[in-house]
Design an enzyme around this catalytic site. Structure first.
Site, mmCIF file in Angstrom:
data_model
loop_
_atom_site.group_PDB
_atom_site.id
_atom_site.type_symbol
_atom_site.label_atom_id
_atom_site.label_comp_id
_atom_site.label_asym_id
_atom_site.label_seq_id
_atom_site.Cartn_x
_atom_site.Cartn_y
_atom_site.Cartn_z
ATOM 1 C CD GLN A 124 -2.843 1.001 2.332
ATOM 2 O OE1 GLN A 124 -3.197 0.084 3.126
ATOM 3 N NE2 GLN A 124 -3.680 2.138 2.684
ATOM 4 C CB SER A 130 2.966 -4.460 3.932
ATOM 5 O OG SER A 130 1.773 -4.775 4.596
ATOM 6 C CG LEU A 131 -1.346 -5.518 -0.682
ATOM 7 C CD1 LEU A 131 -2.674 -6.330 -0.348
ATOM 8 C CD2 LEU A 131 -1.837 -4.182 -1.384
ATOM 9 N NE ARG A 151 -2.551 -7.555 5.207
ATOM 10 C CZ ARG A 151 -1.825 -6.455 4.854
ATOM 11 N NH1 ARG A 151 -2.071 -5.440 3.887
ATOM 12 N NH2 ARG A 151 -0.699 -6.283 5.254
ATOM 13 C CG HIS A 207 2.941 -3.525 9.405
ATOM 14 N ND1 HIS A 207 2.852 -4.843 9.136
ATOM 15 C CD2 HIS A 207 2.774 -2.980 8.228
ATOM 16 C CE1 HIS A 207 2.500 -4.915 7.633
ATOM 17 N NE2 HIS A 207 2.568 -3.926 7.254
ATOM 18 C CD GLN A 221 1.715 -8.844 6.186
ATOM 19 O OE1 GLN A 221 0.739 -8.138 6.179
ATOM 20 N NE2 GLN A 221 2.304 -9.622 5.153
#
Length: 392
Positions: free
Chosen positions: A96, A181-182, A206, A294, A343
């Site tokens: 993102q 991440s994503l 998510r 996070h 995560q």
């Protein structure tokens, strides 16, 4: 819900079984019992991945109960199957923040890429390609839209590459993948751990769960530029002395030397910004995200992710997929589910991931999707690193 593996897939998932167990054409595995998983990190990192039970850096072997007829036997699935991977060519997928109005335009000219957007429309309930190409920016930047948009656009980039001369050869040469991440979801889809559709459903949920978690508390993220990770940690410690527990901050993204993202309560982030100059930071940049990704601020999203992951079929990836949580590849589907769930509350170990790939002998990388964020990070770590961007 029972998991079923056909005998043709057994070599990928299971160690050798007694020949008597192979008489059945399919195997029902009704229960999975995780033993131990492993990470080493800071206290905050360990807090972020609590519940995984990971210790001492030793990857797990996951024991399953296998029922064949009236007999039950134990089968060992080795989560460390990919641990000694030797990377040559890597596919890297952005997270993102990489989104930009205009992305996806090339999908119109490649039928397989265009088909992905059509499938996405049915799942999301809106015209994703129109949003990607025409905006408005404010809508595309929202967490609930940007995450599915980047996931689909990145996989569309794979199809655009496939359609080019020599593209299939490049795809076939890739022996490791990861995403920021994503982007880990995109990497898992590329590696065959789940279908495009199932991955998109997970990414959609998510984004929604992370947005709801962000709405529940005032939080933010800021990039600290020009300091090493130890100095940024000292900066966070200093900021935390001036705020209440609820506003504490921590390093959320270990991106590359001189660029680390800090997440936490708004007052804590403001304290980081106010103190950064005294720690000799070159600058701070407030990130345009919904909240403190996070970190424990995302804890409300975990249960929704766990439920969705439990209902999703995840298979052993065909190539190593490096986790953001511990910078290691995992082979066991149950372990992958655990890691994806935690995560969102765990720091992203991207710097370690990139350094490990390069140390292990990676020859060339391809960044697939919008933007060139990952390419920039690679060059900050190793100016000689070869990386090519494939966008749509």
């Amino acid at each position: 819900m029972p998991l079923f593996f056909t005998t043709t897939t057994l070599p990928l998932f299971l160690r050798t079984l007694p020949s008597a167990t192979m008489a059945s054409s399919s195997l029902a595995i009704p229960s999975v019992s995780l033993k131990t998983l492993s990470f080493t990190s800071s206290d905050a990192f360990n807090k972020g991945i609590r519940g995984l039970g990971l210790k001492n850096g030793n990857p797990p072997r996951v024991f399953m109960s296998l029922s064949v007829g009236s007999q039950t036997q134990n089968v060992v699935v080795d989560d460390a199957l990919f641990l000694d991977y030797k990377p040559t060519f890597a596919f890297l997928f952005p997270g993102q923040g990489a989104q930009a109005v205009g992305m996806g335009k090339e999908a119109h000219s490649v039928s397989a890429a265009s088909e992905l957007f059509k499938k996405a429309n049915d799942i999301l309930g809106y015209d994703l390609l129109e949003l990607c190409t025409g905006g408005p920016k404010e809508k595309l930047d929202s967490t609930v839209i940007s995450q599915p948009a980047i996931y689909v656009t990145s996989l569309a980039a794979v199809e655009v590459l496939r359609a080019r001369d020599g593209g299939q050869q490049i795809i076939d040469s890739v022996d490791v993948t990861c995403g920021l991440s994503l982007g880990e979801y995109t990497a898992l889809a590329f590696a065959g751990a789940f279908s495009f559709e199932d991955g998109l459903k997970l990414v959609k949920l998510r984004g929604e769960a992370m947005q709801e978690a962000a709405d529940a508390a005032k939080s933010a993220m800021v990039s600290v530029i020009g300091l090493d990770s130890d100095k940024v940690q000292q900066l966070c410690d200093a900021a935390n002395q001036d705020v209440d527990e609820a506003d504490r901050v921590q390093i959320a993204n270990y991106l590359c030397p001189g660029n680390y993202a800090v997440s936490g309560g708004v007052k804590g982030v403001e304290a980081v910004e106010a103190k950064a100059k005294s720690f000799k930071a070159r600058m701070t940049v407030r990130l345009a995200v919904a909240g403190a990704f996070h970190t424990s601020f995302m804890e409300p999203a975990v249960s929704r992710l766990e439920a969705a992951l439990a209902a999703t079929e995840i298979r052993q990836p065909r190539i190593p997929v490096i986790s953001n949580v511990d910078a290691q590849p995992h082979a066991d589907p149950a372990t992958i589910k655990k890691i994806l769930a935690c995560q969102v509350t765990s720091p992203v170990q991207w710097e370690t991931t990139v350094k490990t790939l390069l140390t292990k002998g990676l020859k060339k990388s391809y960044e697939l999707g919008p933007g060139k964020v990952i390419a920039g990070i690679f060059k900050r770590i190793d100016k000689k690193a070869e990386i090519e961007n494939i966008s749509v």
